[in-house]
Design a protein around this motif. Structure first.
Motif, short mmCIF file in Angstrom:
data_model
loop_
_atom_site.label_atom_id
_atom_site.label_comp_id
_atom_site.label_asym_id
_atom_site.label_seq_id
_atom_site.Cartn_x
_atom_site.Cartn_y
_atom_site.Cartn_z
N LEU A 1 4.70 -9.57 12.39
CA LEU A 1 4.40 -8.30 13.06
C LEU A 1 4.59 -7.12 12.11
N VAL A 2 5.66 -7.17 11.33
CA VAL A 2 5.93 -6.09 10.37
C VAL A 2 4.83 -6.03 9.32
N ALA A 3 4.42 -7.18 8.82
CA ALA A 3 3.37 -7.21 7.80
C ALA A 3 2.06 -6.65 8.35
N GLU A 4 1.72 -7.00 9.59
CA GLU A 4 0.50 -6.46 10.19
C GLU A 4 0.58 -4.96 10.37
N ALA A 5 1.75 -4.46 10.80
CA ALA A 5 1.92 -3.03 11.01
C ALA A 5 1.80 -2.26 9.69
N ILE A 6 2.36 -2.81 8.64
CA ILE A 6 2.26 -2.16 7.32
C ILE A 6 0.82 -2.17 6.83
N ASP A 7 0.16 -3.29 6.99
CA ASP A 7 -1.23 -3.39 6.54
C ASP A 7 -2.13 -2.42 7.30
N SER B 1 -1.39 0.56 8.34
CA SER B 1 -1.23 1.93 7.86
C SER B 1 -1.25 2.02 6.34
N ARG B 2 -1.66 0.95 5.69
CA ARG B 2 -1.62 0.91 4.23
C ARG B 2 -2.48 2.01 3.59
N HIS B 3 -3.70 2.18 4.09
CA HIS B 3 -4.60 3.15 3.48
C HIS B 3 -4.06 4.57 3.63
N GLN B 4 -3.61 4.93 4.83
CA GLN B 4 -3.10 6.27 5.06
C GLN B 4 -1.85 6.53 4.23
N ALA B 5 -0.97 5.53 4.14
CA ALA B 5 0.25 5.70 3.35
C ALA B 5 -0.08 5.86 1.87
N SER B 6 -1.04 5.10 1.38
CA SER B 6 -1.43 5.21 -0.02
C SER B 6 -2.02 6.57 -0.32
N HIS B 7 -2.80 7.09 0.62
CA HIS B 7 -3.42 8.40 0.44
C HIS B 7 -2.36 9.50 0.33
N LYS B 8 -1.26 9.36 1.09
CA LYS B 8 -0.20 10.38 1.08
C LYS B 8 0.93 10.02 0.12
N GLN B 9 0.76 8.93 -0.63
CA GLN B 9 1.78 8.48 -1.58
C GLN B 9 3.12 8.24 -0.87
N ILE B 10 3.05 7.60 0.29
CA ILE B 10 4.25 7.26 1.07
C ILE B 10 4.63 5.81 0.78
N ASN C 1 1.81 1.02 16.29
CA ASN C 1 1.82 2.43 16.68
C ASN C 1 3.03 3.16 16.11
N LEU C 2 4.19 2.50 16.13
CA LEU C 2 5.39 3.14 15.60
C LEU C 2 5.27 3.40 14.10
N VAL C 3 4.77 2.43 13.36
CA VAL C 3 4.61 2.61 11.91
C VAL C 3 3.54 3.65 11.60
N GLU C 4 2.44 3.62 12.35
CA GLU C 4 1.38 4.59 12.13
C GLU C 4 1.86 6.01 12.39
N ASN C 5 2.64 6.20 13.47
CA ASN C 5 3.20 7.53 13.74
C ASN C 5 4.12 7.97 12.62
N ALA C 6 4.95 7.05 12.13
CA ALA C 6 5.88 7.40 11.06
C ALA C 6 5.12 7.88 9.81
N VAL C 7 4.03 7.22 9.48
CA VAL C 7 3.24 7.62 8.32
C VAL C 7 2.54 8.95 8.57
N GLU D 1 7.74 -5.24 0.86
CA GLU D 1 6.44 -4.58 0.92
C GLU D 1 6.63 -3.15 0.42
N VAL D 2 6.10 -2.84 -0.72
CA VAL D 2 6.23 -1.49 -1.25
C VAL D 2 4.85 -1.02 -1.68
N LEU D 3 4.49 0.15 -1.19
CA LEU D 3 3.22 0.76 -1.59
C LEU D 3 3.50 1.99 -2.42
#
Length: 419
Positions: A235-241, A243-252, A277-283, A416-418
């Motif tokens: 579940l954690v891996a799916e949540a990170i994946d 929001s991966r693009h948005q986090a990469s764009h903001k260097q998070i 949803n929780l991870v996406e909101n955090a990003v 998992e580090v981006l």
């Protein structure tokens, strides 16, 4: 001798007359006792056959009044609502309705707002009262509590109004942008710019419709019908994946850690949506070049072990007044930022419903300017508990971290580090 005989005869006659009079008086008094009087007609009224049984199974609060407005029969719900006190009907409008119905035999119904008994709050109970004659001497009062129905109706109206507003915004923007594209048909740069805006609004509209569908599904479906053991790591891996693009764009930087090999019992799709949803909101609500952490652990609870998954950000934080409302549908802490990120205000409402339907909860800790931590707390899958004493490949115990071993939700960096 004649005189004595006369006196004896007179005494005997007098005695017989006295006995006859006494007997007649006794008989007369017996008849008076057996004869119903106006007073006896008003005492100890008897309910018609079967009425007592019917009143005991009614969902409504029931009160039966006699000719003197005394309570003959009242259900426990009537006492709980505070309708009956000291053997009398305590609500004056209802009492007046009963008197009017007793006078003319007409059935009456009215809706009233009653003060909530035993509280100092200004909230009121919404009730519907119906009065009807019961036989020739009694009056029946039925009272139904409409408070919850009124609340649900208000929620429904607000929901429809909010949905209408949220749908109208992107639809209206698409209409205006399409007109702008038509007017700028000879300007390729303007067409490209307006087309890009149309894509953004179309994406927002798509997300809104999808989240409305997701919210409807989690409210109506029983997650236990398709329940299965779900690995928290997946579940954690799916949540990170997600929001991966948005986090990469903001260097998070997103880091996952905590106890490994934990499992939750539930609907995989709903659990993935909630954590996503929780991870996406955090990003979305974190500034650039900050960190979002996701950590899982097992905690002891009286009804069985729970799995806690905490999502921590270094974002804008949430004020105390907003904490009470953030799980409401369409509520946004920062409407301007929500518009910029395409937020619909439904994500946390979905998380709340998923947690509740799985027998868990979601809580939030936050401080303005320092960030927030959302904790999803759900029952652990029985299979994991059964093998809780198993060992990992290196000989160490797997998945046995306890709250007393770590008091913080600080994620373990590395899995998992981006950048």
């Amino acid at each position: 001798m004649d005189v004595n005989a006369a006196v004896a005869a007179a005494a005997a006659i007098a005695g017989v007359c006295t006995g006859v009079i006494a007997m007649l008086a006794f008989r007369w008094s017996e008849r008076d006792l057996k004869r119903p009087t106006r007073t006896s007609l008003h005492t100890d009224p008897v309910l018609p056959p079967g009425v007592d049984t019917v009143l005991s199974v009614l969902r409504s609060s029931a009160v039966v009044l006699d000719e003197g407005d005394s309570v003959v029969k009242a259900s426990s719900a009537a006492y709980a609502l505070g309708l009956v006190r000291g053997g009398k009907l305590a609500v004056e409008p209802m009492l007046q309705m009963a008197r009017d119905t007793r006078r003319d035999g007409e059935i009456r119904q009215v809706e009233l707002d009653l003060p909530r008994r035993g509280t100092g709050r200004g909230e009121a109970l919404a009730v519907s009262a119906r009065v009807a004659p019961l036989g020739s001497r009694l009056v029946l009062l039925l009272v139904e509590d409409l408070t919850e129905a009124r609340r649900i109706e208000a929620v429904r109206r607000d929901f429809v109004a909010n949905v209408s507003h949220e749908l109208k915004t992107p639809v209206g923007a698409l209409s205006l942008l399409s007109e702008a594209v038509m007017d700028a048909s000879d300007d390729p740069e303007a067409v490209e710019r307006f087309a890009g805006r149309m894509q953004i609004e179309a994406t927002r509209l798509t997300n809104l419709v999808q989240e409305l569908i997701d919210l409807s599904r989690v409210q109506n479906d029983d997650p236990l019908e398709d329940a299965e053991p779900v690995r928290v790591d997946e579940l954690v891996a799916e949540a990170i994946d997600r929001s991966r693009h948005q986090a990469s764009h903001k260097q998070i930087t997103m880091a996952a850690g905590g106890t490994a090999d934990l499992q939750i019992w539930g609907n995989r799709g709903q659990l993935a949506a909630a954590l996503g949803n929780l991870v996406e909101n955090a990003v979305n609500y974190s500034p650039a070049r900050t960190r979002v952490g996701i950590a899982a652990r097992r905690v002891n609870a009286p009804g069985g072990d729970l799995i806690e998954v905490a999502v921590t950000d270094q974002g804008i934080g949430i004020s105390d007044k907003d904490k009470e409302r953030i799980f409401e549908r369409f509520y946004r802490v920062d409407p301007a930022r929500s518009r910029a990120t395409g937020g619909t205000g439904l994500g946390l409402a979905i998380v709340k419903h998923v947690a509740a339907s799985h027998g868990g909860e979601v809580t939030v800790w936050s401080s303005e300017g320092q960030g927030s931590t959302f904790t999803l707390r759900l029952p652990e899958a029985a299979a994991t508990r059964d093998r809780g004493s198993g060992h990992g490949g290196d000989g160490s115990e797997a998945g046995t971290a306890r709250p007393d071993e770590t008091t913080a939700y600080e994620p373990i960096p590395a899995p998992e580090v981006l950048p």
